[in-house]
Design a protein around this motif. Structure first.
Motif, short mmCIF file in Angstrom:
data_model
loop_
_atom_site.label_atom_id
_atom_site.label_comp_id
_atom_site.label_asym_id
_atom_site.label_seq_id
_atom_site.Cartn_x
_atom_site.Cartn_y
_atom_site.Cartn_z
N ILE A 60 47.02 -54.44 49.43
CA ILE A 60 48.35 -54.64 48.84
C ILE A 60 48.70 -53.52 47.88
CG2 ILE A 60 49.74 -56.15 47.36
CD1 ILE A 60 48.16 -58.53 48.54
N SER A 61 47.74 -53.13 47.04
CA SER A 61 47.98 -52.06 46.08
C SER A 61 48.35 -50.76 46.79
CB SER A 61 46.73 -51.85 45.21
OG SER A 61 46.90 -50.79 44.31
N GLY A 62 47.62 -50.44 47.87
CA GLY A 62 47.92 -49.23 48.62
C GLY A 62 49.30 -49.24 49.23
N ARG A 63 49.77 -50.41 49.61
CA ARG A 63 51.08 -50.51 50.27
C ARG A 63 52.24 -50.45 49.29
NH1 ARG A 63 51.76 -51.30 55.42
NH2 ARG A 63 49.99 -51.83 56.76
N VAL A 69 56.14 -50.77 43.22
CA VAL A 69 55.63 -50.98 41.87
C VAL A 69 55.11 -49.65 41.34
CG1 VAL A 69 53.98 -52.24 40.43
CG2 VAL A 69 54.94 -53.34 42.46
N LYS A 70 55.34 -49.36 40.08
CA LYS A 70 54.91 -48.10 39.49
C LYS A 70 53.38 -48.00 39.49
CE LYS A 70 58.85 -47.44 36.37
NZ LYS A 70 59.28 -47.28 34.96
N LEU A 75 47.93 -49.73 37.64
CA LEU A 75 46.69 -49.29 37.00
C LEU A 75 46.38 -50.10 35.74
CD1 LEU A 75 46.96 -45.41 37.38
CD2 LEU A 75 45.15 -46.86 38.31
N VAL A 76 47.39 -50.32 34.91
CA VAL A 76 47.18 -51.10 33.69
C VAL A 76 46.76 -52.53 34.03
CG1 VAL A 76 48.32 -52.11 31.67
CG2 VAL A 76 48.74 -49.72 32.27
#
Length: 385
Positions: A60-63, A69-70, A75-76
Motif C-alpha cells: 500500500i505504501s508503495g502505491r 499521500v506525501k 515516513l513519520v
C-alpha cells in the motif's frame, strides 16, 4: 551543498532502520525458555508476525507514496509505529499475546518505510549520484542490521526483554525525516500503469529464496545453544556476520555484477548452497560464522540484481510500486518459512531436527543453480543449431 548532504543523510537513515526487526532474533531461544508451554513455531511469531504484518503495509505504501499521500507523512507515521511497536513488548513481557500485538504494530511501521528509500532517491537524484546513493542505501541498511542485531544479542544476554528497547534507535530516523523536503508529486497515469508480468516472476523467485534461507535468521540461536556452541551473545555475533556479509556484497556488487553478468544469480545460488551446508554439517561456532557470512553475501547480491533488472525495464514512477511488491513477497516468504519447513519435517520424518531446514535448503539451492545452468546451455545449443 549542505542541504544536499543533509538530504542524503536523511534518506540513508530510512535505509538504516529497514532491518531493525533483526534486533529480536538473538533472543528467540531465551523467549522460548520463558514460555515453555508455547510451541517453538508459535514463539517464532515474535519475529515472523511483524514480517507478515509489513506485507500489506509495504504494498500500500508503495502505491500511494507521492501520488496520494506525501512521502514525509508516510515516513513519520511509519517511524512512530516502528518505535512504539518496537519497544512496547519490553513493558508487556508477561503477556505473549501483548508481545505479538506490539510486533504487529512494529511490522506495519516497517512495511510503510521499506519501499520509500529507493523512491526518494529516484525522486531527488539522477545519473551517477542516484546509482551511488542506491549502493550506499544497501550499505546503510546492512550497517543498521549489524547494529540492531549486535545490540539485540548483547541485550538478550542480560534479559530478553531488553532486546526490544533497541528499536528506540528509530527515534534518530524520525527526527531526521521531520526536516525532509517533499519531492514533486508522481504523475497519476504512470503510477497507475499495469505492473508487467516479469515483476511477479522476480517476486516469486525471491519468495522461494527467502522461504529456504530464513531459518538462518530465526533458528540460528537455537541451533547454536542446543549444539553447545555458544549463548545468546554468540548468536547475535553470528547473525551480525550475516549483515556484514550483505554489507560487503554492497561494496563489491557493481564490479561483481560486471564480471558475472548473466551468471550472477547462478553463482550466487551456489554460494548460498555452500553457506547452508556449513550450518547443516558444521558443529563448531566457526562454521556458523562462515555460513552466516556467505548467506549474507548471497542475499546481498541477489536482491540488488533483481532491482537492477527491474530498474532497466520499468519507468521511475513504478519503482516504488515494484519495490513494495518485491519486498512484500520477500516478507511473505520469511513468514511462511517456518510453516513450510514444519510440513516438510513431517513428510521427511525430521520433526525436532533443528538442522533439517539447512540440509533441505542446501540441496534446493544447489539444484536451482544447476537447473539454471542446464537451461542456459540448452538455449545456447539451440541457438547454435
Amino acid at each position: 551543498m549542505k542541504k544536499n548532504l543533509f538530504l542524503k543523510i536523511a534518506i540513508l537513515s530510512v535505509y538504516f532502520v529497514q532491518m531493525g526487526a533483526g534486533a529480536v532474533n538473538p533472543a528467540v531461544a531465551s523467549i522460548a525458555k520463558s514460555f515453555p508451554g508455547i510451541p517453538l513455531t508459535t514463539i517464532l511469531l515474535v519475529t515472523t508476525l511483524s514480517i507478515v504484518a509489513s506485507v500489506p503495509a509495504t504494498i500500500i505504501s508503495g502505491r500511494i507514496a507521492g501520488s496520494k499521500v506525501k512521502y514525509k507523512t508516510l515516513l513519520v507515521l511509519g517511524m512512530i509505529l516502528f518505535t512504539l511497536g518496537g519497544i512496547g513488548p519490553y513493558f508487556t513481557q508477561s503477556s505473549f499475546t501483548m508481545i505479538l500485538a506490539f510486533r504487529i504494530v512494529f511490522g506495519i511501521g516497517v512495511g510503510i518505510v521499506i519501499p520509500l528509500g529507493a523512491a526518494l532517491i529516484i525522486a531527488f537524484f539522477d545519473g551517477d549520484e542516484r546509482n551511488e546513493l542506491m549502493g550506499l542505501g544497501g550499505v546503510a541498511s546492512n550497517v543498521g542490521g549489524i547494529l540492531f542485531q549486535l545490540l539485540g544479542g548483547f541485550a538478550a544476554s542480560v534479559s530478553w526483554g531488553y532486546s526490544f528497547l533497541v528499536h528506540g534507535l528509530g527515534i534518530i530516523t524520525l527526527v531526521l525525516i521531520l526536516f525532509l523536503p517533499e519531492p514533486e508529486k508522481t504523475q497519476e497515469k504512470q503510477s497507475k500503469a499495469k505492473i508487467p508480468g516479469f515483476v511477479y516472476f522476480y517476486a516469486i523467485g525471491i519468495f522461494v529464496v527467502m522461504v529456504l534461507i530464513f531459518p538462518l535468521l530465526v533458528t540460528m540461536s537455537s541451533v547454536i545453544e542446543t549444539g553447545g556452541m555458544g549463548n545468546a551473545a554468540d548468536s547475535g555475533m553470528v547473525l551480525t556476520m550475516y549483515t556484514i556479509g550483505g554489507m560487503l556484497a554492497g561494496f563489491v556488487f557493481a564490479k561483481l555484477f560486471d564480471i558475472l553478468k548473466q551468471n550472477t544469480i547462478t553463482v550466487t545460488l551456489f554460494l548460498i548452497a555452500i553457506a547452508m551446508a556449513c550450518i547443516a554439517f558444521g558443529n563448531t561456532i566457526v562454521f556458523m560464522y562462515v555460513g552466516a557470512t556467505l548467506g549474507g553475501i548471497g542475499i546481498g547480491v541477489i536482491t540488488p540484481t533483481i532491482f537492477i533488472l527491474l530498474g532497466n525495464k520499468l519507468p521511475s514512477a513504478q519503482v516504488a510500486i515494484a519495490s513494495g511488491l518485491i519486498m512484500g513477497f520477500m516478507n511473505v516468504g520469511g513468514f511462511l518459512s517456518a510453516y513450510v519447513y514444519e510440513m516438510l519435517a513431517i513428510v521427511f520424518g525430521q520433526v525436532g531436527n533443528l538442522k533439517f531446514p539447512f540440509y533441505f535448503a542446501t540441496g534446493c539451492f544447489a539444484i536451482g543453480a544447476i537447473g539454471i545452468l542446464v537451461i542456459k546451455n540448452v538455449k545456447s545449443v539451440k541457438k547454435v543449431m
